[in-house]
Design an enzyme around this catalytic site. Structure first.
Site, mmCIF file in Angstrom:
data_model
loop_
_atom_site.group_PDB
_atom_site.id
_atom_site.type_symbol
_atom_site.label_atom_id
_atom_site.label_comp_id
_atom_site.label_asym_id
_atom_site.label_seq_id
_atom_site.Cartn_x
_atom_site.Cartn_y
_atom_site.Cartn_z
ATOM 1 N N ASP A 39 -23.887 34.032 -24.555
ATOM 2 C CA ASP A 39 -23.191 35.328 -24.610
ATOM 3 C C ASP A 39 -23.968 36.307 -23.557
ATOM 4 O O ASP A 39 -24.730 37.144 -23.758
ATOM 5 C CB ASP A 39 -23.505 35.926 -26.057
ATOM 6 C CG ASP A 39 -23.217 35.046 -27.268
ATOM 7 O OD1 ASP A 39 -22.048 34.426 -27.193
ATOM 8 O OD2 ASP A 39 -23.720 35.400 -28.108
ATOM 9 N N THR A 62 -18.442 30.010 -26.751
ATOM 10 C CA THR A 62 -17.891 31.169 -25.522
ATOM 11 C C THR A 62 -17.647 32.546 -26.470
ATOM 12 O O THR A 62 -17.047 32.468 -27.434
ATOM 13 C CB THR A 62 -17.199 30.671 -24.681
ATOM 14 O OG1 THR A 62 -15.829 30.378 -25.219
ATOM 15 C CG2 THR A 62 -17.597 29.531 -23.939
ATOM 16 N N HIS A 63 -17.871 33.452 -25.743
ATOM 17 C CA HIS A 63 -17.280 34.867 -25.816
ATOM 18 C C HIS A 63 -16.831 35.331 -24.407
ATOM 19 O O HIS A 63 -17.263 36.055 -23.596
ATOM 20 C CB HIS A 63 -17.999 36.198 -26.396
ATOM 21 C CG HIS A 63 -18.596 35.960 -27.772
ATOM 22 N ND1 HIS A 63 -17.542 35.988 -28.954
ATOM 23 C CD2 HIS A 63 -19.644 35.786 -28.625
ATOM 24 C CE1 HIS A 63 -18.406 35.972 -30.057
ATOM 25 N NE2 HIS A 63 -19.660 35.840 -29.826
ATOM 26 N N LYS A 94 -12.613 35.095 -33.112
ATOM 27 C CA LYS A 94 -12.489 35.999 -34.562
ATOM 28 C C LYS A 94 -11.219 36.704 -34.553
ATOM 29 O O LYS A 94 -11.146 37.955 -34.693
ATOM 30 C CB LYS A 94 -13.698 36.886 -34.538
ATOM 31 C CG LYS A 94 -15.024 35.895 -34.715
ATOM 32 C CD LYS A 94 -16.252 37.064 -34.923
ATOM 33 C CE LYS A 94 -17.389 36.398 -35.239
ATOM 34 N NZ LYS A 94 -18.137 35.961 -33.873
ATOM 35 N N PHE A 95 -10.119 35.828 -34.410
ATOM 36 C CA PHE A 95 -8.718 36.472 -34.574
ATOM 37 C C PHE A 95 -8.417 37.232 -36.234
ATOM 38 O O PHE A 95 -9.496 36.579 -37.022
ATOM 39 C CB PHE A 95 -7.745 35.441 -34.801
ATOM 40 C CG PHE A 95 -7.735 34.709 -33.182
ATOM 41 C CD1 PHE A 95 -6.616 35.491 -32.282
ATOM 42 C CD2 PHE A 95 -8.075 33.626 -32.888
ATOM 43 C CE1 PHE A 95 -6.624 35.018 -31.019
ATOM 44 C CE2 PHE A 95 -7.840 33.149 -31.524
ATOM 45 C CZ PHE A 95 -7.422 33.725 -30.705
ATOM 46 N N ASP A 97 -5.508 39.225 -37.074
ATOM 47 C CA ASP A 97 -4.424 39.973 -37.149
ATOM 48 C C ASP A 97 -3.317 39.465 -37.913
ATOM 49 O O ASP A 97 -3.539 38.031 -38.352
ATOM 50 C CB ASP A 97 -4.013 40.553 -35.818
ATOM 51 C CG ASP A 97 -3.129 41.727 -35.556
ATOM 52 O OD1 ASP A 97 -2.562 42.173 -36.546
ATOM 53 O OD2 ASP A 97 -3.497 42.614 -34.800
ATOM 54 N N ASN A 100 2.150 36.836 -36.078
ATOM 55 C CA ASN A 100 2.612 37.104 -34.739
ATOM 56 C C ASN A 100 1.939 37.286 -33.488
ATOM 57 O O ASN A 100 2.001 36.886 -32.530
ATOM 58 C CB ASN A 100 4.106 37.869 -34.975
ATOM 59 C CG ASN A 100 4.975 37.923 -33.774
ATOM 60 O OD1 ASN A 100 5.430 37.136 -33.287
ATOM 61 N ND2 ASN A 100 4.907 39.024 -33.277
ATOM 62 N N THR A 101 1.000 38.333 -33.966
ATOM 63 C CA THR A 101 0.329 38.883 -33.027
ATOM 64 C C THR A 101 -0.961 37.842 -32.745
ATOM 65 O O THR A 101 -1.358 37.651 -31.340
ATOM 66 C CB THR A 101 -0.500 40.049 -33.598
ATOM 67 O OG1 THR A 101 0.479 41.047 -33.959
ATOM 68 C CG2 THR A 101 -1.450 40.702 -32.487
ATOM 69 N N ARG A 241 -29.609 33.552 -28.231
ATOM 70 C CA ARG A 241 -30.716 34.165 -27.894
ATOM 71 C C ARG A 241 -31.909 33.303 -28.018
ATOM 72 O O ARG A 241 -32.920 33.275 -27.114
ATOM 73 C CB ARG A 241 -30.679 35.755 -28.153
ATOM 74 C CG ARG A 241 -29.868 36.341 -27.504
ATOM 75 C CD ARG A 241 -29.758 37.861 -28.384
ATOM 76 N NE ARG A 241 -29.110 37.815 -29.736
ATOM 77 C CZ ARG A 241 -29.082 38.718 -30.452
ATOM 78 N NH1 ARG A 241 -29.463 39.857 -30.272
ATOM 79 N NH2 ARG A 241 -28.263 38.556 -31.666
HETATM 80 P P1 BMP Z 1 -27.709 34.934 -31.398
HETATM 81 O O1 BMP Z 1 -28.160 33.557 -31.737
HETATM 82 O O2 BMP Z 1 -28.072 35.198 -30.197
HETATM 83 O O3 BMP Z 1 -27.951 36.058 -32.593
HETATM 84 O O4 BMP Z 1 -26.084 34.899 -31.508
HETATM 85 C C1 BMP Z 1 -25.366 34.254 -32.559
HETATM 86 C C2 BMP Z 1 -24.013 34.170 -32.108
HETATM 87 O O5 BMP Z 1 -23.154 33.619 -33.304
HETATM 88 C C3 BMP Z 1 -23.135 35.473 -31.520
HETATM 89 O O6 BMP Z 1 -22.189 35.075 -30.638
HETATM 90 C C4 BMP Z 1 -22.409 35.898 -32.595
HETATM 91 O O7 BMP Z 1 -21.156 36.547 -32.347
HETATM 92 C C5 BMP Z 1 -21.982 34.797 -33.572
HETATM 93 N N1 BMP Z 1 -21.810 34.759 -34.954
HETATM 94 C C6 BMP Z 1 -22.938 35.438 -35.695
HETATM 95 O O8 BMP Z 1 -24.118 35.732 -35.234
HETATM 96 N N2 BMP Z 1 -22.943 35.349 -37.180
HETATM 97 C C7 BMP Z 1 -21.757 35.408 -37.672
HETATM 98 O O9 BMP Z 1 -21.467 35.116 -38.995
HETATM 99 C C8 BMP Z 1 -20.699 34.898 -37.101
HETATM 100 C C9 BMP Z 1 -20.703 34.592 -35.495
HETATM 101 O O10 BMP Z 1 -19.855 34.004 -34.931
#
Ligand code: BMP
Length: 275
Positions: A39, A62-63, A94-95, A97, A100-101, A241
């Site tokens: 991230d 990925t994001h 994380k869709f 909607d 169709n969208t 992280r």
């Molecule tokens: P970190 O280990 O730095 O906290 O990151 C966690 C990752 O997992 C982030 O990308 C977050 O969007 C994703 N995430 C989460 O932390 N908890 C959830 O319940 C669902 C997730 O997708």
């Protein structure tokens, strides 16, 4: 469930979806249940982290929408790294909607996620039509979908009957839904009997994993690889992280952290399958 004591390699045959098979095969071959969540906002850092952690991971999450200098050559480089190090790609989109969208968001726009991401995910909140919408794009390409049936954050609303209904939705679309983003198994949320049949070998990928701290200042909550894999029966630990820390420039440190999480995850898994 009986899958808790099967190896990742044995579980390949429980799946028909190509993305699920690929992930389990990589886990078995590389002996890792670690996914790294990358991230960061700059392409250069993004690629450097992935190249550093590549040998230790089964999956890179990925994001892509947070990358400031995105262009399609980045996707080509990501795909090259996925071949070089043999990992699957999971765009954590994380869709949420209508069918169709989401079909348009998945296939089109700037990122064209379906064309490169082996796995993506969706919130079950719109009901089964979100799966049909995404499946119309992803299934012909051999992609797999994870439903977010729980979340790691404090006060999450995805609990109780919401989580149970998410599992039921997934069971009705077994060809495309390969598993869940969740914190525990189906039995762990209290499902039993008819709701947990023997051929439902869903993969459980779990974020909110850390060895050194219990959370962050924005509601994230961390558990250890041992709690996640051994005690809660999940399959993949997702770490962000905890691996790249506060300084994404320190490649040697990142490599050491990735190895540390990989070892912790694999040890917990070995204890599980031999219990
Ligand atoms: P970190 O280990 O730095 O906290 O990151 C966690 C990752 O997992 C982030 O990308 C977050 O969007 C994703 N995430 C989460 O932390 N908890 C959830 O319940 C669902 C997730 O997708």
């Amino acid at each position: 469930s009986s899958f808790l004591r099967q190896t990742y390699g044995q579980r390949v045959q429980n799946h028909s979806n190509p993305a699920a098979k690929q992930l389990l095969e990589i886990m078995e071959k590389k002996k890792t249940n670690l996914a790294v969540s990358v991230d960061v906002t700059k392409s250069k850092e993004f690629l450097a982290i992935i190249d550093a952690v590549g040998p230790f991971v089964c999956l890179v999450k990925t994001h892509v929408d947070i990358i400031e200098d995105f262009d399609h050559s980045l996707i080509q480089q990501l795909q090259d790294l996925s071949v070089k190090h043999d990992f699957a790609i999971f765009e954590d989109r994380k869709f949420a909607d209508i069918g169709n969208t989401v079909a348009l968001q998945y296939s089109s726009g700037v990122h064209k996620i379906a064309s490169w991401s082996h796995i993506t995910n969706a919130h079950p909140v719109p009901g089964p039509s979100i799966i049909s919408g995404l499946s119309s794009v992803g299934l012909p390409l051999g992609r797999g979908l994870l439903l977010l049936s729980e979340m790691s954050t404090k006060g999450a609303l995805a609990v109780g009957s919401y989580t149970v209904e998410a599992v039921r939705m997934a069971r009705a679309h077994r060809d495309f839904v390969i598993g869940f983003i969740a914190q525990r198994t189906m039995e762990g949320i209290g499902m039993q009997g008819d709701d947990v049949v023997d051929n439902d070998d869903f993969l459980i990928l779990t974020p909110g994993v850390g060895l050194d701290v219990k959370g962050d200042a924005m509601g994230q909550q961390y558990r250890t690889p041992r709690e996640v894999i051994l005690e809660s029966g999940c399959d993949v630990i997702i770490v962000g992280r905890g691996i790249y820390g506060k300084d994404p420039g320190l490649v040697e440190q990142i490599r050491a952290q990735a190895k540390r999480y990989m070892d912790a995850g694999w040890e917990a898994y070995q204890e599980r399958i031999s219990s």
